[in-house]
Design a protein around this motif. Structure first.
Motif, mmCIF file in Angstrom:
data_model
loop_
_atom_site.group_PDB
_atom_site.id
_atom_site.type_symbol
_atom_site.label_atom_id
_atom_site.label_comp_id
_atom_site.label_asym_id
_atom_site.label_seq_id
_atom_site.Cartn_x
_atom_site.Cartn_y
_atom_site.Cartn_z
ATOM 1 N N VAL A 1 -1.268 11.936 0.271
ATOM 2 C CA VAL A 1 -0.558 10.800 0.275
ATOM 3 C C VAL A 1 0.391 10.757 -0.939
ATOM 4 C CG1 VAL A 1 -2.580 9.355 -0.919
ATOM 5 C CG2 VAL A 1 -0.665 8.087 0.647
ATOM 6 N N ASP A 2 -0.061 11.237 -1.973
ATOM 7 C CA ASP A 2 0.915 10.996 -3.185
ATOM 8 C C ASP A 2 2.027 11.966 -3.227
ATOM 9 O OD1 ASP A 2 -0.165 8.913 -4.433
ATOM 10 O OD2 ASP A 2 -1.713 9.852 -5.709
ATOM 11 N N GLU B 1 -13.121 2.399 -0.629
ATOM 12 C CA GLU B 1 -11.992 1.403 -0.204
ATOM 13 C C GLU B 1 -10.777 2.150 0.412
ATOM 14 O OE1 GLU B 1 -11.412 -0.273 -4.128
ATOM 15 O OE2 GLU B 1 -12.963 -1.856 -3.772
ATOM 16 N N THR B 2 -10.112 1.339 1.122
ATOM 17 C CA THR B 2 -8.955 1.543 1.817
ATOM 18 C C THR B 2 -7.693 1.072 0.683
ATOM 19 O OG1 THR B 2 -9.711 1.499 3.914
ATOM 20 C CG2 THR B 2 -7.190 1.385 3.769
ATOM 21 N N VAL B 3 -6.694 1.932 0.498
ATOM 22 C CA VAL B 3 -5.643 1.412 -0.506
ATOM 23 C C VAL B 3 -4.550 1.673 0.328
ATOM 24 C CG1 VAL B 3 -4.417 2.131 -2.722
ATOM 25 C CG2 VAL B 3 -6.871 2.604 -2.382
ATOM 26 N N ARG C 1 -12.766 13.477 -0.043
ATOM 27 C CA ARG C 1 -12.494 11.801 0.159
ATOM 28 C C ARG C 1 -11.370 11.453 -0.714
ATOM 29 N NH1 ARG C 1 -17.624 13.507 -1.483
ATOM 30 N NH2 ARG C 1 -19.360 13.734 -0.179
ATOM 31 N N VAL C 2 -10.801 10.361 -0.124
ATOM 32 C CA VAL C 2 -9.713 9.858 -0.790
ATOM 33 C C VAL C 2 -10.210 8.673 -1.285
ATOM 34 C CG1 VAL C 2 -7.326 8.762 -0.731
ATOM 35 C CG2 VAL C 2 -8.011 11.071 0.738
ATOM 36 N N ALA D 1 -4.546 4.901 2.294
ATOM 37 C CA ALA D 1 -5.397 6.004 2.191
ATOM 38 C C ALA D 1 -7.006 5.523 2.022
ATOM 39 C CB ALA D 1 -5.119 6.795 1.015
ATOM 40 N N GLY D 2 -7.844 6.276 2.169
ATOM 41 C CA GLY D 2 -9.299 5.964 1.722
ATOM 42 C C GLY D 2 -9.893 5.279 3.045
ATOM 43 N N GLY D 3 -11.072 4.736 2.667
ATOM 44 C CA GLY D 3 -12.084 4.255 3.696
ATOM 45 C C GLY D 3 -12.998 5.403 4.450
#
Length: 536
Positions: free
Chosen positions: A247-248, A368-370, A353-354, A382-384
């Motif tokens: 993502v980055d 968490e979702t960012v 894992r993100v 990302a994430g979740g």
């Protein structure tokens, strides 16, 4: 066994209902302006594309690799409430996770999710006592409205009957609770199919080479088809970056000065042949926060996972000797040595894992979702957790609707007005499907084997009948791909024509279980590649 020279074929004509060719899809993507371009075909991007298409938006979804080719097919294969979150007092989170878990396993995809009983062994000198774990599993089941029974404690002798390889030395008691299990790659693929059925245009193996800008705003992407090198582009009013561990990287395409927004945690798993039948899974506390799993899955045993910070190239993530030793050592707390022989290992995999950026132990970080918005207007998410993939899709859609200026709000149906538990394709009672396949799935061809019927029913649901028809029309497609696995050649043809399979790995690791069983030999890969090459 079928030889390379005698790989079954379906002729030169596309099967009924076949997908458009890659060239046709590229042309479709190039000619239109989409409301939303989703970059990233992991479950987060897939779910968002599904919900966006349901809402009436014109949606495109692309991925540099295969759908669910990275993190989303490298999970622990669980739909769960998150028992460990109770320790931190996250009661609301566990209840929400349970709600989503029940929705997926009962209304959305009962053909792809299986209930699984978990045993939590309590050993002398362990990090938790029997009374604490007993109370914990009771509270856990209460937060699930006791839909999986009441969490309780049983004797070691009773647990040993269901899990013969359970280590009973110094075992005081066993706490019991219920969750669900899935084949994550199949669940993701069915969600891609749902998105496509709702109108999304999807393409895997298409890598972003650059972003398109209009007056400083991100308005699309340039891509390269990794199958033949063709370059093309997609224009969109809004671009969503859902590339997971990458993502980055994509954010820096938008803004070279973008600061890191995430950190990565590596989770490794091992797959082993089972020495004896398992009727329940083991969830063994390693310390106050970590649990190691021993899960009966796809006729095999899945062990894991690790949790350590990862700072390398996401494309290079792999299972190391250190990971293997750690997983086997931790499994040995509750699993007997004869089941943990390295000779039984058929496959290993690792995913990333993100997690939200910041300090601290990754094992204690919240999943968490960012969601961030870049200077060019690209949204990055990302994430979740796998369990909440539908909720994440809805959350992203609500974020899109609330963007400044409301660029898409007028064109999309609000999430609140859409069906809450829309099922995935193939929804059916898998027991009924397996019965039908056994009763009439072999007419007029050879009778279908019971393990094949069960496998089809729990991986395709009612879509199994399409595969059975292929096998009936061509008896060669009714043959097993490998004598030690339930899959038949009709599934390879189906993956080619209906499930976007482009490579042998797409078929063997994500559309079937041949790789995880340790059966993906060079010869078998060559035979699968030969069938894929006959595509249209």
């Amino acid at each position: 066994m079928t030889t390379l020279q005698s790989v079954p074929t379906l002729g030169t004509h596309p099967a009924s209902g076949s997908l458009p060719s890659r060239a046709e899809t590229r042309e479709q993507l190039s000619k239109a302006t989409y409301d939303l371009l989703v970059i990233g075909g992991g479950i987060l991007g897939i779910s968002t594309a599904w919900h966006a298409a349901q809402s009436g938006l014109r949606v495109a979804l692309v991925d540099a690799g295969d759908f669910a080719g990275a993190t989303s097919s490298a999970s622990s294969k669980l739909l769960h409430g998150g028992l460990r979150y109770l320790q931190t007092g996250a009661v609301k989170l566990v209840a929400e996770n349970h709600f989503e878990r029940r929705a997926v396993s009962r209304q959305v995809a009962p053909h792809l999710a299986n209930p699984l009983t978990f045993y939590l062994p309590v050993y002398k000198g362990g990090p938790h006592g029997a009374a604490k774990l007993g109370a914990g599993v009771f509270a856990y089941s209460a937060l699930s409205a006791f839909g999986d029974g009441v969490g309780h404690v049983i004797s070691p002798a009773r647990a040993r009957r269901d899990v013969p390889e359970l280590r009973t030395d110094n075992l005081k008691a066993v706490a019991v609770y219920g969750d669900d299990q899935m084949n994550d790659a199949r669940m993701a693929l069915m969600t891609v199919r749902a998105a496509a059925d709702a109108g999304a245009v999807v393409l895997n193996h298409a890598a972003v080479t650059g972003l398109r800008f209009t007056r400083g705003r991100v308005t699309g992407a340039d891509l390269e088809d990794r199958q033949d090198g063709t370059e093309f582009g997609v224009d969109a009013r809004l671009v969503l970056n859902a590339t997971g561990p990458w993502v980055d990287h994509l954010r820096r395409m938008e803004d070279p000065q973008a600061a890191p927004s995430i950190r990565l945690s590596k989770g490794a798993h091992l797959v082993l042949r089972r020495t004896r039948p398992w009727k329940a899974a083991l969830a063994t506390p390693i310390d106050k926060y970590r649990i190691t799993f021993a899960l009966p899955w796809e006729d095999m045993l899945l062990l894991g996972t690790t949790d350590e910070e990862y700072e390398g190239d996401p494309a290079d993530v792999s299972v190391t000797e250190k990971d293997t030793a750690q997983i086997l050592d931790e499994a040995a707390f509750s699993v007997r040595d004869q089941q943990l022989s390295r000779d039984l290992i058929t496959y290993s995999f690792a995913g990333l894992r993100v997690l939200p950026g910041g300090p601290g132990d990754t094992s204690k970080a919240k999943r968490e979702t960012v969601v961030t918005e870049g200077r060019g207007g690209m949204l990055s998410v990302a994430g979740g957790k796998w369990t909440t993939f539908r909720h994440i899709g809805r959350t992203v859609m609500n974020k899109l609707a609330a963007l400044p200026g409301h660029p898409l709000a007028e064109d999309m149906e609000p999430m609140a007005r859409l069906p809450k538990k829309l099922p995935l394709p193939g929804i059916a009672n898998p027991d009924a499907v397996a019965h039908r396949l056994l009763v009439d799935g072999g007419t007029p061809g050879p009778r279908m084997a019971a393990d094949t019927a069960r496998h089809l029913a729990t991986h395709y649901g009612s879509l199994s009948f399409d595969i059975a028809r292929l096998a009936n029309e061509d008896p060669a497609l009714a043959e097993r791909v490998h004598p030690d696995a339930p899959e038949i050649w009709a599934q390879v043809a189906y993956a080619r024509d209906r499930e976007w399979a482009e490579t042998a790995d797409d078929v063997l690791r994500r559309r079937t279980t041949l790789t995880i069983r340790g059966l993906a030999t060079d010869d078998l890969e060559a035979r699968v590649e030969k069938m894929l090459a006959e595509k249209r």
